[in-house]
Design a protein around this motif. Structure first.
Motif, PDB file in Angstrom:
ATOM      1  N   PHE A  29      14.346  53.574 -44.156  1.00 63.59           N
ATOM      2  CA  PHE A  29      15.227  54.291 -45.085  1.00 63.59           C
ATOM      3  C   PHE A  29      14.429  54.855 -46.272  1.00 63.59           C
ATOM      4  N   TYR A 101      15.952  48.318 -36.925  1.00 60.26           N
ATOM      5  CA  TYR A 101      17.344  48.217 -36.420  1.00 60.26           C
ATOM      6  C   TYR A 101      17.517  49.208 -35.263  1.00 60.26           C
ATOM      7  N   ARG A 135      25.664  47.908 -50.622  1.00 61.31           N
ATOM      8  CA  ARG A 135      25.465  49.260 -50.056  1.00 61.31           C
ATOM      9  C   ARG A 135      26.614  50.178 -50.495  1.00 61.31           C
ATOM     10  N   HIS A 246       8.094  44.943 -49.270  1.00 56.08           N
ATOM     11  CA  HIS A 246       8.732  45.490 -48.071  1.00 56.08           C
ATOM     12  C   HIS A 246       7.898  46.619 -47.455  1.00 56.08           C
TER      13      HIS A 246
HETATM   14  C1  MLT Z   1      14.739  50.206 -45.121  1.00 56.92           C
HETATM   15  O1  MLT Z   1      13.664  50.024 -45.730  1.00 56.92           O
HETATM   16  O2  MLT Z   1      14.801  50.844 -44.064  1.00 56.92           O
HETATM   17  C2  MLT Z   1      16.000  49.663 -45.732  1.00 56.92           C
HETATM   18  O3  MLT Z   1      15.741  49.131 -46.978  1.00 56.92           O
HETATM   19  C3  MLT Z   1      16.632  48.665 -44.837  1.00 56.92           C
HETATM   20  C4  MLT Z   1      17.867  48.036 -45.397  1.00 56.92           C
HETATM   21  O4  MLT Z   1      18.326  48.413 -46.480  1.00 56.92           O
HETATM   22  O5  MLT Z   1      18.419  47.144 -44.724  1.00 56.92           O
END
Ligand code: MLT
Length: 274
Positions: A29, A101, A135, A246
């Protein structure tokens, strides 16, 4: 080489380089395929790398079905063009966060395409109620203040405290690069992530090796959550970036290259392509 094609009448962009077994790197994302540039440089000597811009990111237009499954269908269409399993090439998919995902949705729909897959700062768990509520707030903020204001406020949280203090320019670069996202794209990613189901069963029944990469200081996908699911596949490879949040591919790019190369070479040696 950069390529574009029409998928359901929408422009989709991807990069392709190297020769060898196909490896698809799927960004997360708020990013586009350029996030993998450092890794591609090294890995392209040994693998055929396919790096899409997901619909709504980078140079790709949004598609009608922006769900994780819809985006997995698009990834399959790209693999069909570039490395059809019918030609004897199974692919390894490695997905960063939201890209993970999509990778899990792909594994569920198209298991015969896969040689192995990797969850890179990602999880098979669905969103918790708390995550869904946050979200929803993000969606409202985006609608009220605009997409760039939202990304500017949130993207720095992807990095560890140490990275934020020591390498602000790298973070600013990611924020600057995010200025072409549209609000509808960002909202549809959030809605799709909120709706995605738990896919721990895909780890439990994985017949191919699964790579788990986590960041010790990741506040988006906590290391503890990933560790709790990493024993589920029959064969797991587990790595922890000790100095990353991350964004291990930027925060520890040398280590990242090492990990991916080691995993992919070992998969090449131990699995037989059809
Ligand atoms: C991502 O880095 O793709 C998102 O932060 C994933 C998420 O918000 O679950």
């Amino acid at each position: 080489m950069n390529k574009e094609f029409k998928y359901q009448n929408k422009r989709i962009f991807y990069r392709i380089s190297g020769i060898g077994n196909p490896v698809v790197l799927i960004h997360g994302f708020g990013e586009d395929g350029n996030i993998w540039n450092n890794q591609v440089e090294i890995l392209k000597d040994k693998f055929r790398l396919i790096v899409p811009d997901l619909p709504g990111s980078g140079n790709s237009e949004m598609i009608d079905d922006m769900s994780m499954e819809g985006m997995a269908d698009l990834v399959k269409a790209i693999i069909d063009q570039e490395a059809s399993p019918a030609a004897g090439k199974r692919a390894t998919l490695i997905g960063h966060s939201m890209g993970g995902y999509i990778t899990l949705a792909f594994a569920e729909k198209y298991p015969g395409y896969l040689n192995s897959f990797g969850l890179f700062h990602s999880t098979a768990y669905a969103d918790s109620e708390e995550k869904k509520a946050s979200r929803q707030k993000g969606i409202e903020f985006t609608r009220e203040h605009g997409v760039f204001a939202f990304l500017k406020a949130t993207l720095p949280n992807l990095f560890s405290q140490q990275t934020r203090e020591e390498r602000p320019e790298m973070i600013n670069e990611l924020v600057r690069a995010s200025n072409n996202f549209s609000a509808p794209a960002i909202v549809s990613y959030y809605e799709a992530m909120m709706k995605r189901p738990d896919r721990t069963h895909m780890l439990q029944k994985a017949t191919v090796p699964v790579l788990f990469i986590m960041g010790k200081n990741d506040t988006i996908i906590p290391m503890e959550d990933v560790l709790a699911q990493s024993h589920l596949p029959g064969k797991s490879y587990i790595y922890i970036f000790l100095n990353s949040g991350h964004m291990g591919m930027l925060e520890e790019k040398e280590k990242c290259k090492e990990i991916l190369e080691k995993f992919l070479l070992e998969i090449d040696e131990t699995t037989t392509n059809i």
